[in-house]
Design a protein around this motif. Structure first.
Motif, PDB file in Angstrom:
ATOM      1  N   LEU A 122       0.298   2.255  -3.690  1.00  9.61           N
ATOM      2  CA  LEU A 122      -0.783   3.230  -3.631  1.00  9.61           C
ATOM      3  C   LEU A 122      -0.235   4.633  -3.395  1.00  9.61           C
ATOM      4  O   LEU A 122      -0.570   5.579  -4.120  1.00  9.61           O
ATOM      5  N   VAL A 178      -0.809   6.050   2.375  1.00 11.72           N
ATOM      6  CA  VAL A 178      -0.542   7.165   1.463  1.00 11.72           C
ATOM      7  C   VAL A 178       0.155   8.303   2.203  1.00 11.72           C
ATOM      8  O   VAL A 178       1.140   8.877   1.712  1.00 11.72           O
ATOM      9  N   SER A 223       0.828  -1.202   0.000  1.00 14.17           N
ATOM     10  CA  SER A 223       0.000   0.000   0.000  1.00 14.17           C
ATOM     11  C   SER A 223       0.862   1.252   0.000  1.00 14.17           C
ATOM     12  O   SER A 223       0.586   2.206  -0.729  1.00 14.17           O
ATOM     13  N   ARG A 279      -8.727   0.592  -7.798  1.00 11.07           N
ATOM     14  CA  ARG A 279      -7.725  -0.373  -8.254  1.00 11.07           C
ATOM     15  C   ARG A 279      -7.225  -1.243  -7.101  1.00 11.07           C
ATOM     16  O   ARG A 279      -6.939  -2.414  -7.254  1.00 11.07           O
ATOM     17  N   PHE A 280      -7.131  -0.612  -5.926  1.00 12.12           N
ATOM     18  CA  PHE A 280      -6.629  -1.342  -4.764  1.00 12.12           C
ATOM     19  C   PHE A 280      -7.774  -1.979  -3.975  1.00 12.12           C
ATOM     20  O   PHE A 280      -7.688  -2.178  -2.775  1.00 12.12           O
ATOM     21  N   ASN A 295     -13.935   3.634  -0.260  1.00 13.68           N
ATOM     22  CA  ASN A 295     -13.227   4.444  -1.239  1.00 13.68           C
ATOM     23  C   ASN A 295     -13.627   5.914  -1.115  1.00 13.68           C
ATOM     24  O   ASN A 295     -12.798   6.808  -1.252  1.00 13.68           O
ATOM     25  N   GLN A 314      -0.177   7.675  -6.077  1.00 14.20           N
ATOM     26  CA  GLN A 314      -0.945   8.886  -5.761  1.00 14.20           C
ATOM     27  C   GLN A 314      -0.087  10.121  -5.976  1.00 14.20           C
ATOM     28  O   GLN A 314      -0.496  11.071  -6.643  1.00 14.20           O
ATOM     29  N   LEU A 373      -7.434   5.126  -7.865  1.00 12.30           N
ATOM     30  CA  LEU A 373      -6.458   4.240  -7.234  1.00 12.30           C
ATOM     31  C   LEU A 373      -7.123   3.352  -6.185  1.00 12.30           C
ATOM     32  O   LEU A 373      -6.842   2.160  -6.092  1.00 12.30           O
ATOM     33  N   GLY A 374      -8.010   3.954  -5.395  1.00  9.05           N
ATOM     34  CA  GLY A 374      -8.714   3.185  -4.360  1.00  9.05           C
ATOM     35  C   GLY A 374      -9.475   2.028  -4.979  1.00  9.05           C
ATOM     36  O   GLY A 374      -9.480   0.907  -4.470  1.00  9.05           O
ATOM     37  N   ARG A 420      -5.326   2.290   4.221  1.00 11.11           N
ATOM     38  CA  ARG A 420      -4.825   2.812   2.947  1.00 11.11           C
ATOM     39  C   ARG A 420      -4.459   4.287   3.086  1.00 11.11           C
ATOM     40  O   ARG A 420      -3.447   4.746   2.562  1.00 11.11           O
TER      41      ARG A 420
END
Lengths: 628, 196
Positions: free
Chosen positions: A90, A152, A86, A329-330, A337, A94, A326-327, A148
């Motif tokens: 992620l 980030v 992550s 995707r993850f 999200n 980002q 991205l959220g 998450r």
């Protein structure tokens, strides 16, 4: 002492004391309260605070450093290792994508590519302070979105280092002389380029080694003196030293503090450190938010409101979109999200640092820096409102949609038992019932947990159980029991109110955290109330008695009788509690109640019951006295 | 009019069809209090005050239970141990139960023939129930002969129904004081006193 410092303290403290409880009362959260306080006392408001607000902000950033130290303390190295995907994936994506998109937008407005790129990097940062504080306050850090989000933020903290390294290369204006910005001593400035990485790595390795092998013995020695203030001083000294060391080698002090926290996460002083440093974090963060509020340049905003607001919302929207993609995707579910992307869409406090750095290095002109400073502050101030908007407008709407997507569940629901909250308490109740073939419907607010349980074939709904429509679709009209095992007492009370009003058929069983909680539920008219610590405390008491040589059955029996006695005493205390509320503070009240409990332990008949079962004393007496 | 207290002890009522019918029968009766002990005290912690008050409030005490190893289920024994206190139920000062009447209502898997000297249980039901009879005596109560449902494993639905009706008759005889304690004492089983 300089009197003006004390007067300043009065202004800041009074503003905080006034606005934070107000904001909390209104359901806006403490962060917004501080920000409002800052706006009111700032130059645009009452003008109690002038330009020194900026210096203060620099000082108060120490709150962010302490916060990251505390976050590190909570995060053992193994858990951090698990987050690596992550953080790098992620977080990396980002920062990269946001930088490119913002830079692209900036170039569209006619800026050269160098300042555009710098702006991109600056605006990619989010606010660790606001976001972590808000997630903490709402208890969301352990959710998928919380994890998450943290990843980030962590990556952004790390990214500050290369960003600071790249920036000077983007200069298009002659670099300004170091102006009002205090020049601090640096370990790396005088070194040749090739040596710098070694010093940086050396500092981090040194930090880890000192944390692991030196700090523990030091804390042990300090702890042995038994002087709490010295322990606190040591802890603060450590954090400040780390911050200074990191600044000297050009690393982010917050990152250094975080590393130190992780190193100490396995130590025996973890909790002591946490509870000692936490108040400082709270105060300094508050101060930090106030200074952010005070820094908002209302003149600029009023001068060209549409430009400023346009930039603010444009940037927040762009960031949110990147995060949402991205959220997705993850593999974050939609609700998580939303929390993730809207939570991180503001620009953070690092931007202030980077903006002034950029202006010193001749990358951005003064006008852009002023404008962007206002934009950053505004976007931070808007964050709590975005959270509120998400909570009140988006999430409820989303929750309904989620159910419509799975209509087959709604039809099947005919279970006799509804469990609200499948956390540490509810899951045991649920598993027990399931093991005995009692079908249950579970409502939970953690979408990850919901996902897992659904995969296991359980009837689980995601959502806020206190909502009428969710209860209804969970079959509340036909069910017989409602088991409430959610952690927030307020939510539980909401749920009780809804259930009592719309589903009088339901018998309600509720988990209470403690005695105070239990009183609230009693006032709400409930009779099936379960304090979560009562039974295990008594089991521990029984084992203690057995280890001391008491007979097992007598100990068990005594514990059960004690429990009945305690429940009775609770009811009696509930009756007089309202008087107590008038006369005592809550801490005094708790002590007072304990006093009354212990007195009733001594007077009640339950002791007699324990003592008299199978007691032959009276028989012996009768045999030994002559018949009259 | 007399009042009747039924001390019912069955650890797994859901598995005993006979006793479910019998319980249903007695719940339909007025002036009868059913005290379902395993439901009331699943943890075996008997509320002595409550139980003693119940005893004081009633004229007839029925101990209704299956016969497990020639005696009552464990909880009913626990009940006796704790509730019939020295100095209250028996002993020099223990006169609280004086004048009350007590009997057993028993379900047993074995047939009546098995409970004979020559049967495979080698003793009669009355011999097995002697501890209850003597407990009643020591507590200054009269002991009435037991109402027994024998051979429960072989009973079909109509049989069980008939026993349930007999149980109801028994209860109404007690409630309406149609029992001569002296006369009844001469019988082996209460069943003999009930006219179908």
């Amino acid at each position: 002492m300089d009197q003006s410092v004390l007067l300043q303290a009065i202004v800041y403290l009074a503003a905080g004391v006034l606005f934070v409880p107000l904001a909390k009362r209104l359901g806006l959260g403490s962060v917004l309260g501080y920000l409002l306080a800052g706006m009111v006392i700032g130059p645009a408001g009452l003008g109690f605070v002038g330009d020194e607000g900026h210096d203060l902000m620099h000082f108060a950033e120490f709150g962010v450093i302490i916060m990251l130290f505390l976050v590190g303390l909570e995060l053992e190295p193994e858990r951090l290792w698990k987050l690596r995907v992550s953080v790098l994936g992620l977080g990396g994506l980002q920062v990269l994508l946001t930088t490119l998109i913002v830079a692209g937008l900036a170039m569209l407005t006619g800026l050269a590519w160098q300042p555009s790129l710098a702006l991109g990097m600056i605006l990619a940062m989010s606010s660790t302070a606001i976001v972590l504080q808000t997630f903490n306050e709402k208890g969301l850090l352990s959710t998928a979105a919380g994890q998450r989000t943290f990843a980030v933020l962590l990556f952004q903290d790390i990214a500050v280092i290369p960003i600071l390294a790249i920036m000077p290369l983007l200069a298009i204006y002659p670099a300004q002389a170091e102006g009002n910005h205090a020049h601090h001593f640096s370990l790396v400035d005088g070194l040749p380029d090739w040596a710098r990485p070694f010093v940086v790595v050396g500092a981090v390795v040194g930090l880890v080694l000192v944390g692991r092998y030196v700090m523990r013995p030091v804390f042990r020695i300090i702890a042995r003196t038994g002087m709490r203030e010295v322990f606190i001083a040591t802890a603060l000294l450590m954090v400040v030293s780390i911050a200074v060391l990191m600044e000297m080698v050009g690393l982010s002090p917050a990152l250094g503090a975080f590393v130190a926290g992780v190193v100490l996460a396995n130590s025996e002083y973890k909790h002591e450190l946490e509870s000692d440093i936490d108040p400082f974090k709270g105060l300094l963060l508050g101060l930090f938010f106030i200074s952010v509020g005070a820094a908002i340049n209302f003149d600029l905003l009023l001068g060209s409101p549409w430009v400023v607001l346009g930039i603010v919302f444009g940037i927040m929207a762009a960031k949110a979109v990147v995060l949402a993609v991205l959220g997705n995707r993850f593999r974050l579910r939609t609700d998580q999200n939303l929390l993730f992307s809207l939570g991180l869409c503001q620009v953070g406090e690092f931007a202030f640092v980077l903006l002034s750095f950029a202006s010193q290095n001749g990358i951005l002109d003064a006008g852009t820096v002023d404008l962007m400073t206002a934009v950053v502050a505004l976007s931070m101030a808007l964050t709590p409102l975005v959270f509120l908007f998400n909570e009140k407008m988006l999430l409820p709407r989303f929750g309904t949609k989620e159910k419509e997507r799975k209509p087959e569940d709604a039809v099947e629901e005919k279970n006799e038992v509804i469990i609200a909250g499948f956390g540490r308490f509810g899951n045991i109740v649920g598993r027990f019932l399931r093991a005995n073939n009692v079908a249950t419907t579970v409502l939970d607010f953690d979408s990850d947990r919901v996902d897992t349980l659904r995969k296991l074939g359980l009837k689980v709904y995601y959502g806020d159980a206190s909502r009428y429509d969710l209860l209804k679709s969970a079959g509340a009209a036909e069910a017989r029991l409602l088991i409430i095992a959610i952690d927030s007492p307020d939510k539980a009370l909401d749920l009780i109110e809804t259930a009592k009003k719309h589903f009088p058929n339901l018998e309600i069983l509720v988990k209470a955290i403690d005695r105070d909680d239990a009183y609230e539920f009693m006032d709400a008219g409930l009779t099936h109330i379960y304090r979560e610590t009562l039974d295990s405390s008594l089991r521990m008491g029984v084992d203690a008695m057995r280890l001391l040589g008491h007979r097992a059955y007598s100990s068990e029996r005594a514990a059960r009788l004690f429990r009945k006695h305690d429940e009775k005493a609770l009811e009696e205390l509930a009756a007089v509690r309202h008087d107590h509320k008038q006369y005592f503070s809550s801490a005094r009240r708790r002590i007072r109640e304990l006093e009354e409990l212990i007195t009733s332990d001594e007077n009640d008949r339950w002791l007699k019951d324990v003592e008299e079962g199978w007691d032959a004393e009276s028989l012996r007496r009768e045999f030994n006295t002559p018949n009259s | 009019m007399s009042s009747v207290l039924i001390l019912f002890a069955h650890p797994a009522l859901e598995k005993s069809k006979t006793n479910r019918y019998l319980m249903k029968a007695c719940r339909e009766m007025g002036a009868v209090t059913v005290n379902d002990l395993y439901e009331e005290y699943p943890d075996f912690d008997i509320d002595v005050d409550r139980e003693q008050q119940l005893l004081l409030d009633h004229d007839y005490i029925i101990m209704h239970h299956p016969l497990y190893w020639y005696s009552s289920p464990a909880l009913l024994k626990q009940w006796q141990d704790l509730v019939l206190e020295h100095g209250w139920a028996y002993g020099r000062q223990g006169k609280a139960l004086t004048g009350k009447k007590m009997l057993n209502v028993v379900t047993a898997g074995g047939r009546q023939e098995a409970y004979q000297e020559e049967g495979y249980n080698r003793f009669t039901m009355r011999q097995f129930l002697a501890p209850f009879e003597q407990t009643a005596r020591l507590c200054n109560m009269s002991y009435l002969p037991p109402f027994v449902v024998h051979g429960t494993h072989r009973l079909n639905e109509p049989d069980i129904q008939r026993y349930a009706q007999q149980y109801q008759s028994l209860l109404s005889m007690l409630v309406n004081d149609q029992i001569d304690v002296q006369e009844a004492g001469k019988r082996q089983y209460f069943n003999e006193l009930i006219l179908d």
